[in-house]
Design a protein around this motif. Structure first.
Motif, mmCIF file in Angstrom:
data_model
loop_
_atom_site.group_PDB
_atom_site.id
_atom_site.type_symbol
_atom_site.label_atom_id
_atom_site.label_comp_id
_atom_site.label_asym_id
_atom_site.label_seq_id
_atom_site.Cartn_x
_atom_site.Cartn_y
_atom_site.Cartn_z
ATOM 1 N N SER A 100 1.087 -1.208 -0.133
ATOM 2 C CA SER A 100 -0.029 -0.102 -0.164
ATOM 3 C C SER A 100 0.753 1.115 0.034
ATOM 4 O O SER A 100 0.139 2.542 0.077
ATOM 5 C CB SER A 100 -0.916 -0.126 1.484
ATOM 6 O OG SER A 100 -0.314 0.069 1.904
ATOM 7 N N ASP A 101 2.007 1.334 0.802
ATOM 8 C CA ASP A 101 2.973 1.479 0.010
ATOM 9 C C ASP A 101 4.009 2.282 0.084
ATOM 10 O O ASP A 101 5.228 2.434 0.196
ATOM 11 C CB ASP A 101 3.574 2.874 2.133
ATOM 12 C CG ASP A 101 3.667 1.075 2.688
ATOM 13 O OD1 ASP A 101 3.588 0.357 2.347
ATOM 14 O OD2 ASP A 101 4.234 2.038 3.560
ATOM 15 N N GLY A 102 4.333 1.307 -1.034
ATOM 16 C CA GLY A 102 5.550 1.219 -2.206
ATOM 17 C C GLY A 102 6.182 0.188 -2.174
ATOM 18 O O GLY A 102 5.044 -0.862 -2.418
ATOM 19 N N LEU A 103 7.493 -0.552 -2.925
ATOM 20 C CA LEU A 103 8.080 -1.667 -3.503
ATOM 21 C C LEU A 103 9.121 -2.352 -2.609
ATOM 22 O O LEU A 103 9.314 -1.341 -1.454
ATOM 23 C CB LEU A 103 8.083 -1.532 -4.740
ATOM 24 C CG LEU A 103 7.468 -0.961 -5.876
ATOM 25 C CD1 LEU A 103 8.184 -0.456 -7.750
ATOM 26 C CD2 LEU A 103 6.448 -2.285 -6.613
ATOM 27 N N TYR A 104 8.715 -3.416 -2.745
ATOM 28 C CA TYR A 104 10.506 -3.971 -2.459
ATOM 29 C C TYR A 104 10.808 -5.050 -2.551
ATOM 30 O O TYR A 104 9.617 -5.425 -4.230
ATOM 31 C CB TYR A 104 10.178 -4.725 -0.829
ATOM 32 C CG TYR A 104 9.338 -5.881 -0.820
ATOM 33 C CD1 TYR A 104 10.166 -7.032 -0.566
ATOM 34 C CD2 TYR A 104 8.065 -5.912 -0.281
ATOM 35 C CE1 TYR A 104 9.476 -7.894 -0.840
ATOM 36 C CE2 TYR A 104 8.008 -6.827 -0.122
ATOM 37 C CZ TYR A 104 7.721 -8.341 -0.415
ATOM 38 O OH TYR A 104 7.322 -9.286 -0.105
ATOM 39 N N HIS A 105 12.541 -4.820 -3.130
ATOM 40 C CA HIS A 105 13.119 -6.915 -3.741
ATOM 41 C C HIS A 105 13.663 -6.929 -3.080
ATOM 42 O O HIS A 105 14.577 -6.023 -1.893
ATOM 43 C CB HIS A 105 14.045 -5.927 -5.221
ATOM 44 C CG HIS A 105 13.074 -4.275 -6.020
ATOM 45 N ND1 HIS A 105 12.321 -4.262 -6.705
ATOM 46 C CD2 HIS A 105 13.517 -3.162 -5.575
ATOM 47 C CE1 HIS A 105 11.961 -3.501 -7.031
ATOM 48 N NE2 HIS A 105 12.497 -2.361 -6.627
ATOM 49 N N ILE A 106 14.031 -7.764 -3.085
ATOM 50 C CA ILE A 106 15.294 -9.353 -2.466
ATOM 51 C C ILE A 106 16.179 -9.069 -3.723
ATOM 52 O O ILE A 106 16.324 -9.602 -4.436
ATOM 53 C CB ILE A 106 14.323 -10.026 -2.104
ATOM 54 C CG1 ILE A 106 13.130 -10.106 -1.799
ATOM 55 C CG2 ILE A 106 15.446 -11.634 -1.581
ATOM 56 C CD1 ILE A 106 12.761 -9.629 0.035
#
Length: 479
Positions: free
Chosen positions: A148-154
């Motif tokens: 809901s407030d952005g992205l993440y990457h591993i």
């Protein structure tokens, strides 16, 4: 009735089509998600392999930044890659905060297949390059996970905070080259007219001011450090070209400056990507043998390569360093007489279609009218000089000459004066000649700041005493 039925069927078809298509951006960003209504922190709490970094993030107390009012992209090193350094980070709160912030960028940044490099500003102020397969030098294990407030990457490895080039120079004081560049923050090489800056005291450093501000995170640099023996050899090899008032100590310092300033390139190259020939930030040519590189260090804004071999221990190395340079005609420092209505800054095009700008002063009514150019410091060596001067609006050939004056000093009764170092013969400016013309050569026995004067004919006649200049080009010679 029939028309109404057709309208209803069409409306239902459009509605069904829109439901199937949805919002393409939303589908793209939501790819692989289980609950788009979760926050980044909530998503990471359910992400296998992210627990170690998540615990570090919480200990770094970034709650103010990650409060849901802004969108962020978090680059998460997986547990396996970060486990060995977690304990050390926890022992230093400042290092922990810097580390975590180096993994968080403002706004959402998707990994895509574009070949373009995207510069991301991280929360600690560092700027990292993201490509289609990596960020910095680190590859992705999993990407484009939304919330809901952005992205993440591993990530396959952590993004260790790097020093920028100036931080490296000031921290790595084992090298004489770095010691010298740092010393310029307090030591003046010569009277260069550089005023002390209260807003940014480091710009009083002549290297940062005149060569380039290598503190800038958004720019990219490659810097070569010579080990001490190699640095001393190059300083000695270049010393004859910087004879400053026959003062040995000052001449050595200036030689150090000229050696060091030509070891930096405005682009980031790792060792494998180094081209066979480089152009330095001061315009010289730099040829580096990769086998002489004994260490390479990645920075936040480029690379450092440590060399164990001198670069100026042969004639070719000195030739590469002695770059020719141009002085643009349309950028004078002063005139012998004020003739604004007779002075023209002209935009022109050569036969190859290349645009250029020059200066022409015409019908000014002054015998030996001169245009003055305050030039940079010249080396203590011989120079060939060329000009390009376009005579394209007159029906006649006219003549002009070049005069080189030495460094200014107090003359009779303290009035400033300059010695004449060179005076060329009057040279024809033929009609419609776009070629560069050889003007002459001169020699300077001392390193000094000179003035060039473009001088009109000794006549007040219109059309005879015109002066025109696209540029002067000076070519220093190897001794």
């Amino acid at each position: 009735m029939k028309n109404t039925l057709i309208y209803v069927i069409a409306l239902l078809g459009i509605s069904s089509f829109l439901q199937q298509c949805g919002d393409p951006w939303e589908d793209h960003i939501n790819e692989g998600l289980t609950d788009i209504n979760q926050s980044l922190i909530q998503r990471l709490e359910n992400e296998a392999g992210a627990s170690t970094f998540l615990s570090l993030l919480k200990e770094a107390d970034l709650g103010v930044e990650l409060d849901g009012t802004n969108s962020y992209t978090i680059f998460v090193p997986d547990n396996q890659s970060i486990g060995a350094i977690a304990a050390e980070l926890r022992s230093d709160k400042g290092a922990l905060s810097n580390f975590v912030k180096n993994h968080i960028a403002v706004s959402t940044h998707r990994l895509n297949t574009s070949a373009d490099t995207i510069q991301l500003t991280m929360l600690n102020g560092k700027i990292l390059d993201m490509l289609s397969s990596r960020i910095g030098e680190v590859s992705f294990l999993k990407s484009n996970q939304g919330s809901s407030d952005g992205l993440y990457h591993i990530l396959a490895a952590p993004l260790m905070p790097q020093q920028n080039l100036w931080e490296y120079i000031t921290a790595q004081q084992d090298y004489k080259q770095n010691q010298f560049l740092s010393s310029l923050s307090t030591y003046k090489l010569y009277d260069d007219g550089l005023l002390d800056s209260e807003e940014d005291s480091l710009l009083n450093n002549e290297f940062l001011h005149f060569v380039g501000d290598v503190r800038l995170e958004k720019d990219r640099f490659t810097y070569f450090v010579l080990q001490d023996v190699a640095f001393d050899k190059d300083v000695s090899a270049f010393l004859p070209y910087v004879n400053y008032r026959n003062e040995a100590d000052s001449s050595i310092q200036i030689s150090r400056y000229y050696v060091a300033r030509d070891l930096i390139v405005r682009r980031a190259y790792n060792k494998e990507g180094l081209p066979s020939e480089l152009t330095t930030m001061s315009g010289g040519k730099l040829v580096v043998d990769k086998s002489a590189i004994v260490e390479s260090i990645q920075l936040s804004n480029g690379y450092v390569h440590v060399l164990d071999a001198a670069l100026l221990d042969n004639t070719q190395g000195v030739t590469n360093k002695l770059a020719s340079f141009k002085v643009e005609g349309e950028e004078p420092s002063s005139f012998s007489h004020s003739r604004p209505s007779n002075t023209f800054h002209r935009d022109r095009q050569d036969p190859n279609g290349l645009l250029f700008r020059d200066i022409m002063v015409q019908n000014h009514g002054v015998s030996m009218f001169t245009i003055n150019y305050r030039l940079p410091h010249f080396l203590s060596t011989s120079y060939d000089v060329y000009w390009r001067a376009l005579n394209d609006i007159q029906a006649n050939v006219f003549q002009q000459r070049l005069r080189i004056l030495g460094e200014e000093y107090p003359g009779v009764l303290g009035a400033p004066t300059r010695d004449e170092m060179y005076l060329s013969p009057y040279t024809d400016v033929p009609l419609m000649n776009y070629d560069e013309v050889y003007v002459g050569s001169f020699e300077l026995s001392e390193f000094q700041q000179v003035m060039a004067q473009l001088m009109a004919a000794a006549s007040t006649a219109n059309g005879v005493n015109t002066v025109v200049l696209d540029y002067l080009r000076f070519v220093p010679k190897v001794k």
